[in-house]
Design a protein around this motif. Structure first.
Motif, PDB file in Angstrom:
ATOM      1  N   MET A   1       0.850  -1.174   0.000  1.00 30.28           N
ATOM      2  CA  MET A   1       0.000   0.000   0.000  1.00 30.28           C
ATOM      3  C   MET A   1       0.892   1.231   0.000  1.00 30.28           C
ATOM      4  O   MET A   1       1.820   1.333   0.795  1.00 30.28           O
ATOM      5  CB  MET A   1      -0.907   0.000   1.237  1.00 30.28           C
ATOM      6  CG  MET A   1      -1.912   1.149   1.265  1.00 30.28           C
ATOM      7  SD  MET A   1      -2.900   1.169   2.786  1.00 30.28           S
ATOM      8  CE  MET A   1      -3.724  -0.406   2.658  1.00 30.28           C
ATOM      9  N   LEU A   2       0.615   2.150  -0.912  1.00 28.62           N
ATOM     10  CA  LEU A   2       1.435   3.340  -1.057  1.00 28.62           C
ATOM     11  C   LEU A   2       0.588   4.561  -0.764  1.00 28.62           C
ATOM     12  O   LEU A   2      -0.533   4.687  -1.248  1.00 28.62           O
ATOM     13  CB  LEU A   2       1.977   3.431  -2.483  1.00 28.62           C
ATOM     14  CG  LEU A   2       2.900   4.608  -2.782  1.00 28.62           C
ATOM     15  CD1 LEU A   2       4.287   4.322  -2.228  1.00 28.62           C
ATOM     16  CD2 LEU A   2       2.979   4.849  -4.266  1.00 28.62           C
ATOM     17  N   THR A  14      -5.040  11.845   9.154  1.00 29.99           N
ATOM     18  CA  THR A  14      -6.167  10.909   9.177  1.00 29.99           C
ATOM     19  C   THR A  14      -5.884   9.697   8.304  1.00 29.99           C
ATOM     20  O   THR A  14      -6.062   8.542   8.722  1.00 29.99           O
ATOM     21  CB  THR A  14      -7.455  11.601   8.706  1.00 29.99           C
ATOM     22  OG1 THR A  14      -7.719  12.725   9.549  1.00 29.99           O
ATOM     23  CG2 THR A  14      -8.643  10.645   8.760  1.00 29.99           C
ATOM     24  N   ILE A  15      -5.435   9.944   7.070  1.00 35.19           N
ATOM     25  CA  ILE A  15      -5.179   8.839   6.141  1.00 35.19           C
ATOM     26  C   ILE A  15      -3.950   8.053   6.569  1.00 35.19           C
ATOM     27  O   ILE A  15      -3.925   6.819   6.491  1.00 35.19           O
ATOM     28  CB  ILE A  15      -5.044   9.360   4.698  1.00 35.19           C
ATOM     29  CG1 ILE A  15      -6.330  10.066   4.271  1.00 35.19           C
ATOM     30  CG2 ILE A  15      -4.736   8.224   3.742  1.00 35.19           C
ATOM     31  CD1 ILE A  15      -6.256  10.706   2.910  1.00 35.19           C
ATOM     32  N   SER A  16      -2.936   8.750   7.044  1.00 35.48           N
ATOM     33  CA  SER A  16      -1.736   8.066   7.525  1.00 35.48           C
ATOM     34  C   SER A  16      -2.082   7.130   8.685  1.00 35.48           C
ATOM     35  O   SER A  16      -1.612   5.989   8.743  1.00 35.48           O
ATOM     36  CB  SER A  16      -0.696   9.095   7.967  1.00 35.48           C
ATOM     37  OG  SER A  16       0.456   8.451   8.468  1.00 35.48           O
ATOM     38  N   GLU A  21      -3.099   1.521  10.551  1.00 35.84           N
ATOM     39  CA  GLU A  21      -3.978   0.550  11.217  1.00 35.84           C
ATOM     40  C   GLU A  21      -4.030  -0.755  10.421  1.00 35.84           C
ATOM     41  O   GLU A  21      -4.035  -1.844  10.988  1.00 35.84           O
ATOM     42  CB  GLU A  21      -5.386   1.124  11.373  1.00 35.84           C
ATOM     43  CG  GLU A  21      -5.533   2.095  12.522  1.00 35.84           C
ATOM     44  CD  GLU A  21      -6.967   2.576  12.677  1.00 35.84           C
ATOM     45  OE1 GLU A  21      -7.889   1.806  12.333  1.00 35.84           O
ATOM     46  OE2 GLU A  21      -7.158   3.713  13.126  1.00 35.84           O
ATOM     47  N   TYR A  22      -4.092  -0.646   9.092  1.00 34.04           N
ATOM     48  CA  TYR A  22      -4.080  -1.849   8.252  1.00 34.04           C
ATOM     49  C   TYR A  22      -2.767  -2.608   8.452  1.00 34.04           C
ATOM     50  O   TYR A  22      -2.758  -3.837   8.525  1.00 34.04           O
ATOM     51  CB  TYR A  22      -4.256  -1.476   6.778  1.00 34.04           C
ATOM     52  CG  TYR A  22      -5.680  -1.180   6.384  1.00 34.04           C
ATOM     53  CD1 TYR A  22      -6.537  -2.205   6.003  1.00 34.04           C
ATOM     54  CD2 TYR A  22      -6.179   0.116   6.399  1.00 34.04           C
ATOM     55  CE1 TYR A  22      -7.850  -1.950   5.642  1.00 34.04           C
ATOM     56  CE2 TYR A  22      -7.488   0.386   6.045  1.00 34.04           C
ATOM     57  CZ  TYR A  22      -8.323  -0.650   5.670  1.00 34.04           C
ATOM     58  OH  TYR A  22      -9.626  -0.383   5.324  1.00 34.04           O
ATOM     59  N   LEU A  29       1.537  -6.619   5.191  1.00 35.43           N
ATOM     60  CA  LEU A  29       1.224  -5.491   4.327  1.00 35.43           C
ATOM     61  C   LEU A  29       2.353  -4.467   4.395  1.00 35.43           C
ATOM     62  O   LEU A  29       2.795  -4.085   5.475  1.00 35.43           O
ATOM     63  CB  LEU A  29      -0.085  -4.849   4.790  1.00 35.43           C
ATOM     64  CG  LEU A  29      -0.688  -3.753   3.934  1.00 35.43           C
ATOM     65  CD1 LEU A  29      -1.192  -4.325   2.616  1.00 35.43           C
ATOM     66  CD2 LEU A  29      -1.822  -3.082   4.693  1.00 35.43           C
ATOM     67  N   LYS A  30       2.833  -4.050   3.250  1.00 35.54           N
ATOM     68  CA  LYS A  30       3.908  -3.055   3.205  1.00 35.54           C
ATOM     69  C   LYS A  30       3.309  -1.684   2.942  1.00 35.54           C
ATOM     70  O   LYS A  30       2.544  -1.501   2.001  1.00 35.54           O
ATOM     71  CB  LYS A  30       4.915  -3.409   2.104  1.00 35.54           C
ATOM     72  CG  LYS A  30       6.080  -2.438   2.020  1.00 35.54           C
ATOM     73  CD  LYS A  30       7.039  -2.831   0.912  1.00 35.54           C
ATOM     74  CE  LYS A  30       8.191  -1.830   0.805  1.00 35.54           C
ATOM     75  NZ  LYS A  30       9.105  -2.170  -0.306  1.00 35.54           N
ATOM     76  N   VAL A  31       3.660  -0.733   3.792  1.00 38.02           N
ATOM     77  CA  VAL A  31       3.161   0.633   3.645  1.00 38.02           C
ATOM     78  C   VAL A  31       4.324   1.564   3.341  1.00 38.02           C
ATOM     79  O   VAL A  31       5.321   1.577   4.075  1.00 38.02           O
ATOM     80  CB  VAL A  31       2.431   1.103   4.924  1.00 38.02           C
ATOM     81  CG1 VAL A  31       1.984   2.557   4.770  1.00 38.02           C
ATOM     82  CG2 VAL A  31       1.233   0.210   5.224  1.00 38.02           C
TER      83      VAL A  31
END
Length: 199
Positions: A1-2, A14-16, A21-22, A29-31
Motif C-alpha cells: 500500500m502506497l 487521518t489517512i496516515s 492501522e491496516y 502489508l507493506k506501507v
C-alpha cells in the motif's frame, strides 16, 4: 500500500493513521509514504509506475498486489457537507465542512479488488414485488445498499427463480428485499436446497 501525499495536507494525519492501522492488523502489508514536495524524484517514479498523468493526482492511496493496483484519491475518502463561511476572515471565504470519513470502507474494498481474482456475487431475488436495488428513496435505502455492496467488491445481480431457474452456485449471498407477495413453495425449496448444500 502506497500513500503519496503532502504531509501538510489537512487529511494527511487521518489517512496516515488509517493505513498504519491496516499494517498493524496485517504486518505482511507493506506501507510506503512518498511526500511529493520533499522527494519529487520518488514522486515522479510513482507517477511513471502507476501511469498517473492527471495534474491533480497528488494525495493518493495506491493499493497494489502483484501488479494489480487501484489508486484512491485522498479527497474522495472524506465526505463533505455544504461549504461554510470562515469566521473572523477579513475577506469572504468559505471552506469545505467534513461530515464523514469513508476511508476504511473504500480502502478495504480496494484491497479486496486487487487481492481477489473476481468479485463475490450477491443475488437479489425478484418476481415478488421486492424493492428495486436502484430505488433511491431515503426511507428504504436500497440504492445506497447496492452502492455499499459494490464498494466492497461484491457484484449484485438480479435473480428470478421462475421456471427451472436455481440459485447459482457462485452466489455468495441471497438478498430478499421486502417481498410484497408470497414466495411460491417450489422457489422456497430451491433456495433451501442451495443454502443447506452450501454449509
Amino acid at each position: 500500500m502506497l500513500f503519496r501525499s503532502d504531509r501538510e495536507d489537512a487529511l494527511y494525519s487521518t489517512i496516515s493513521g488509517l493505513v498504519n492501522e491496516y499494517w498493524r492488523a496485517n504486518p505482511k502489508l507493506k506501507v510506503t509514504t512518498v511526500d511529493y514536495l520533499a522527494d519529487p524524484g520518488a514522486a515522479q517514479a510513482v507517477k511513471a509506475r502507476y501511469h498517473l498523468d492527471g495534474p491533480n493526482e497528488r494525495n493518493l492511496v495506491i493499493v497494489d498486489c502483484e501488479g494489480r493496483f487501484k489508486p484512491i484519491p485522498g479527497d474522495s475518502l472524506m465526505e463533505n457537507g455544504p461549504p461554510e463561511r470562515v469566521l473572523n476572515s477579513r475577506e469572504l471565504e468559505f471552506r469545505r465542512r467534513p461530515v464523514a470519513f469513508n476511508g476504511e470502507m473504500m480502502v478495504s474494498a480496494m484491497l479486496l479488488s486487487v487481492t481477489s481474482q473476481k468479485p463475490a456475487r450477491a443475488c437479489l431475488l425478484t418476481g415478488h414485488g421486492e424493492h428495486s436495488p436502484t430505488e433511491a428513496k431515503a426511507e428504504n435505502g436500497y440504492a445506497k445498499f447496492t452502492t455499499v455492496v459494490m464498494q466492497n467488491y461484491i457484484q449484485p445481480d438480479l435473480l428470478s427463480l421462475t421456471g427451472t431457474n436455481i440459485v447459482p452456485p457462485d452466489c455468495s449471498v441471497l438478498v430478499i428485499a421486502g417481498p410484497r407477495s408470497e414466495i411460491p413453495t417450489n422457489e422456497l425449496d430451491r433456495k433451501s436446497t442451495r443454502l443447506n448444500s452450501s454449509h
